[in-house]
Design a protein around this motif. Sequence first.
Motif, short mmCIF file in Angstrom:
data_model
loop_
_atom_site.label_atom_id
_atom_site.label_comp_id
_atom_site.label_asym_id
_atom_site.label_seq_id
_atom_site.Cartn_x
_atom_site.Cartn_y
_atom_site.Cartn_z
N ASP A 39 1.08 4.43 -3.98
CA ASP A 39 2.33 3.97 -4.58
C ASP A 39 3.34 5.10 -4.34
OD1 ASP A 39 4.44 3.11 -6.14
OD2 ASP A 39 3.45 3.52 -8.04
N ASP A 68 6.65 5.02 -4.25
CA ASP A 68 7.94 4.99 -4.95
C ASP A 68 7.80 4.96 -6.47
OD1 ASP A 68 7.05 2.39 -5.32
OD2 ASP A 68 8.67 1.47 -4.16
N ASP A 120 6.54 2.75 -8.61
CA ASP A 120 6.78 1.51 -9.36
C ASP A 120 5.50 0.85 -9.85
OD1 ASP A 120 5.71 0.45 -7.04
OD2 ASP A 120 7.40 -0.89 -6.62
N GLN A 170 3.08 -0.26 -7.94
CA GLN A 170 2.56 -1.16 -6.93
C GLN A 170 2.21 -0.39 -5.66
OE1 GLN A 170 2.19 -4.54 -7.49
NE2 GLN A 170 2.80 -4.01 -9.57
N ASP A 221 2.31 0.39 -2.04
CA ASP A 221 3.25 0.02 -0.99
C ASP A 221 2.87 0.60 0.37
OD1 ASP A 221 4.14 2.75 -1.21
OD2 ASP A 221 5.56 2.12 -2.73
N GLY A 273 8.75 -4.09 -1.30
CA GLY A 273 8.16 -4.09 -2.64
C GLY A 273 7.78 -5.44 -3.18
#
Length: 170
Positions: free
Chosen positions: A113, A115, A117, A119, A121, A142
Amino acid sequence: MSDYDGDTPDDTQDDHYDTVDLDGDGVNDDTMATDDGTYVDSDHDGAADGVIDDDGTAYYDSDGDGQYDEHLIDSDGDGNIDTVEADTDGDGQADEVLYDTNGDGNVDVIDADTDGDGQVDTEVADTDYDGKADTEVLDTDGDGNADTVEVDTNEDGTVDGVYTSTEGDG
């Protein structure tokens, strides 16, 4: 001398030790079993920097800040760690999950993950198990679907092919 479990005698007098190498340096860590789990001193400084619960789940402080930032998992019960969940930014959430999919002791897949968030990615994979990443899968927008796959077919460190989905469905 160390007393991880607080029972007053130093832990060399306790009767249960396990063989473990949480930091992966090839040197067995100092361990001491208690009613709360097995405490681990991987840098041999007399202070616990990891703990293994009674169910075999291990937690490790990889950066020495006193917070367990790696969750080590032996998913198949063979005694070898095959999954590491790492909290790289200290927010309490796993930012990277590293997998040893074929049990050879080397990381083959990393889900990240990047970034923050929550999730995944980015997924980096060593598809031929030679120790070199050769495929990177990205979710650049995203939405949970892969949009870009980068492949280094000859493993020279340069991307040889980029495959992009513009439809938003991966």
